[in-house]
Design a protein around this motif. Structure first.
Motif, PDB file in Angstrom:
ATOM      1  N   PHE A 233       0.837  -1.204   0.000  1.00 31.75           N
ATOM      2  CA  PHE A 233       0.000   0.000   0.000  1.00 31.75           C
ATOM      3  C   PHE A 233       0.871   1.253   0.000  1.00 31.75           C
ATOM      4  O   PHE A 233       0.605   2.220  -0.743  1.00 31.75           O
ATOM      5  CB  PHE A 233      -0.925  -0.017   1.216  1.00 31.75           C
ATOM      6  N   VAL A 234       1.922   1.249   0.819  1.00 29.99           N
ATOM      7  CA  VAL A 234       2.857   2.372   0.816  1.00 29.99           C
ATOM      8  C   VAL A 234       3.556   2.485  -0.541  1.00 29.99           C
ATOM      9  O   VAL A 234       3.769   3.591  -1.069  1.00 29.99           O
ATOM     10  CB  VAL A 234       3.883   2.207   1.955  1.00 29.99           C
ATOM     11  N   GLN A 235       3.890   1.337  -1.137  1.00 29.56           N
ATOM     12  CA  GLN A 235       4.529   1.349  -2.448  1.00 29.56           C
ATOM     13  C   GLN A 235       3.616   1.961  -3.514  1.00 29.56           C
ATOM     14  O   GLN A 235       4.083   2.706  -4.389  1.00 29.56           O
ATOM     15  CB  GLN A 235       4.894  -0.080  -2.845  1.00 29.56           C
ATOM     16  N   ASP A 236       2.314   1.662  -3.455  1.00 33.76           N
ATOM     17  CA  ASP A 236       1.381   2.261  -4.409  1.00 33.76           C
ATOM     18  C   ASP A 236       1.311   3.778  -4.249  1.00 33.76           C
ATOM     19  O   ASP A 236       1.216   4.522  -5.245  1.00 33.76           O
ATOM     20  CB  ASP A 236      -0.020   1.652  -4.216  1.00 33.76           C
ATOM     21  N   VAL A 237       1.350   4.256  -3.004  1.00 36.20           N
ATOM     22  CA  VAL A 237       1.357   5.704  -2.775  1.00 36.20           C
ATOM     23  C   VAL A 237       2.603   6.334  -3.394  1.00 36.20           C
ATOM     24  O   VAL A 237       2.546   7.402  -4.037  1.00 36.20           O
ATOM     25  CB  VAL A 237       1.278   6.002  -1.266  1.00 36.20           C
ATOM     26  N   VAL A 238       3.742   5.656  -3.246  1.00 37.58           N
ATOM     27  CA  VAL A 238       4.986   6.162  -3.849  1.00 37.58           C
ATOM     28  C   VAL A 238       4.883   6.139  -5.372  1.00 37.58           C
ATOM     29  O   VAL A 238       5.365   7.062  -6.049  1.00 37.58           O
ATOM     30  CB  VAL A 238       6.184   5.324  -3.355  1.00 37.58           C
ATOM     31  N   TYR A 239       4.258   5.090  -5.943  1.00 40.57           N
ATOM     32  CA  TYR A 239       4.060   5.043  -7.395  1.00 40.57           C
ATOM     33  C   TYR A 239       3.261   6.250  -7.883  1.00 40.57           C
ATOM     34  O   TYR A 239       3.580   6.852  -8.929  1.00 40.57           O
ATOM     35  CB  TYR A 239       3.322   3.763  -7.780  1.00 40.57           C
ATOM     36  N   VAL A 275       8.891   8.227 -19.364  1.00 43.33           N
ATOM     37  CA  VAL A 275       9.000   7.768 -17.977  1.00 43.33           C
ATOM     38  C   VAL A 275       7.694   8.008 -17.230  1.00 43.33           C
ATOM     39  O   VAL A 275       7.241   7.162 -16.432  1.00 43.33           O
ATOM     40  CB  VAL A 275      10.178   8.473 -17.282  1.00 43.33           C
ATOM     41  N   ALA A 276       7.051   9.145 -17.475  1.00 41.72           N
ATOM     42  CA  ALA A 276       5.784   9.446 -16.808  1.00 41.72           C
ATOM     43  C   ALA A 276       4.702   8.447 -17.202  1.00 41.72           C
ATOM     44  O   ALA A 276       3.892   8.024 -16.361  1.00 41.72           O
ATOM     45  CB  ALA A 276       5.352  10.879 -17.146  1.00 41.72           C
ATOM     46  N   LEU A 277       4.677   8.062 -18.467  1.00 43.56           N
ATOM     47  CA  LEU A 277       3.703   7.053 -18.907  1.00 43.56           C
ATOM     48  C   LEU A 277       3.950   5.711 -18.217  1.00 43.56           C
ATOM     49  O   LEU A 277       3.003   5.044 -17.765  1.00 43.56           O
ATOM     50  CB  LEU A 277       3.783   6.884 -20.421  1.00 43.56           C
ATOM     51  N   LEU A 278       5.218   5.310 -18.112  1.00 47.10           N
ATOM     52  CA  LEU A 278       5.534   4.052 -17.435  1.00 47.10           C
ATOM     53  C   LEU A 278       5.187   4.110 -15.953  1.00 47.10           C
ATOM     54  O   LEU A 278       4.663   3.137 -15.385  1.00 47.10           O
ATOM     55  CB  LEU A 278       7.017   3.726 -17.625  1.00 47.10           C
ATOM     56  N   LEU A 279       5.462   5.241 -15.315  1.00 45.97           N
ATOM     57  CA  LEU A 279       5.117   5.378 -13.906  1.00 45.97           C
ATOM     58  C   LEU A 279       3.609   5.348 -13.686  1.00 45.97           C
ATOM     59  O   LEU A 279       3.114   4.739 -12.722  1.00 45.97           O
ATOM     60  CB  LEU A 279       5.699   6.684 -13.355  1.00 45.97           C
ATOM     61  N   ALA A 281       1.396   3.801 -15.646  1.00 40.29           N
ATOM     62  CA  ALA A 281       0.959   2.419 -15.859  1.00 40.29           C
ATOM     63  C   ALA A 281       1.311   1.528 -14.668  1.00 40.29           C
ATOM     64  O   ALA A 281       0.519   0.665 -14.262  1.00 40.29           O
ATOM     65  CB  ALA A 281       1.603   1.868 -17.139  1.00 40.29           C
ATOM     66  N   THR A 282       2.495   1.746 -14.091  1.00 40.71           N
ATOM     67  CA  THR A 282       2.896   0.954 -12.920  1.00 40.71           C
ATOM     68  C   THR A 282       1.992   1.227 -11.726  1.00 40.71           C
ATOM     69  O   THR A 282       1.584   0.307 -11.008  1.00 40.71           O
ATOM     70  CB  THR A 282       4.359   1.271 -12.562  1.00 40.71           C
TER      71      THR A 282
END
Length: 339
Positions: A233-239, A275-279, A281-282
């Protein structure tokens, strides 16, 4: 004498001819007119008083007796075609079930072989896949086809590829920040932060959320599920923050990319937009997979109480923890008996 002789020589006076001369009993051609449109045939003979009886109806032909070798007709062509299609679909379904069972048996056989090997020798680590001449050896053992049940192999594989994409995106983000630093010397802090994100997030994300997910599906561990949910969940916030791209944070998100484009750094802004598109999508895929894994977790019957029990069992089964607890208990007892 001449007259009688002529009568005898007259062929029309022959009794056979005289007998068939026209009379009221015989019809002649003079009586019949084919153009009177009445359709009445010439009266060759006197019509009978009673009408002729209709001919008897023909008897139905006897039923055909099928020979033992002759196939029976069970329906129309469409019915037979639909029956054949249904039988073919049933055979394909059974074939898929057999293939799935064969794969499951193959997986269990490999598990038994690995278990037999682990009884006499420890399984060698195989991840990361490093060449044999490298001084650094692999740190983990990973085999999704053996360790993970077949129903969850696809989910674990997707998460593994998602981690690979996120690591590659961070590396590309570092290159984009380096390009921006080359054209604008004031972006040194963003370039330094991008180096930190690559060094920190790549190994930590693998250890902190991917390995707990792998262990959770391997052993149906509620504790590892809880660890994964909290950290991911923290990782998704960072994404999401990476996709936004706050200036100075070292993320080539949308804000930073559009700012570089506004300043006239077209080539650098193109790299940053990629890079923004990849971020983005991630981050989107991370949210989707988090919801999917949570639904799987709810179907497994896991609970917070079970996670607590697993944690307690894991802590007390650790030799180091038992030794430390024993030393603390012994020291407390000695202090209690001292005057």
């Amino acid at each position: 004498m001449a007259a009688p002789y002529r009568e005898l020589d007259n062929p029309f006076q022959d009794p056979a001819v005289v007998e068939h001369r026209p009379s009221s009993q015989y019809a002649t051609l003079d009586v019949y007119n084919p153009f009177d449109n009445l359709g009445v045939p010439p009266p060759y003979h006197e019509p009978s008083a009673q009408p002729a009886a209709p001919p008897p109806a023909a008897a139905p032909p006897p039923a055909k007796k099928l020979s033992p070798t002759e196939p029976k007709n069970y329906g129309s062509y469409g019915t037979q075609e639909s029956t054949t299609a249904a039988a073919t679909a049933d055979l394909l379904r059974r074939q898929e079930e057999l293939n799935r069972k064969a794969e499951e048996l193959d997986r269990r056989e490999r598990e038994l072989q690995n278990a037999a090997l682990s009884g006499g020798a420890v399984r060698q680590n195989n991840w990361p896949p490093l060449p044999s001449f490298c001084p650094v050896k692999p740190c983990f053992y990973q085999d999704i086809g053996v360790d993970i049940p077949q129903d969850f192999q696809k989910t674990v594989s997707i998460m593994y590829y998602l981690w690979l994409v996120s690591a590659g995106t961070l590396l590309l983000n570092f290159l984009a920040c380096l390009a921006l630093f080359c054209v604008n010397g004031n972006e040194g802090s963003a370039f330094g932060m991008s180096i930190l994100w690559v060094i920190l997030f790549t190994p930590c994300s693998f250890v902190c959320w991917y390995r707990p997910l792998y262990k959770a599906f391997r052993s149906d561990s509620s504790f590892n599920f809880f660890v994964f949910f909290f950290i991911y969940f923290v990782q998704d916030v960072v994404y999401v923050l990476e996709a936004v791209g706050i200036p100075g944070w070292g993320f080539s998100g949308w804000v930073t990319a559009l700012s570089a484009l506004k300043q006239g750094y077209t080539a650098v802004s193109v790299i940053m937009i990629i890079v923004a598109l990849l971020l983005t999508a991630t981050a989107t895929m991370g949210i989707i997979m988090l919801k999917r894994i949570h639904s799987i977790y709810r179907r497994t019957g896991a609970s917070f109480q079970k996670a607590q029990e697993e944690f307690a069992a894991g802590v007390f089964s650790n030799p180091a923890v038992r030794t430390a607890a024993g030393n603390v208990a012994a020291g407390a007892a000695q202090n209690a008996f001292k005057p």
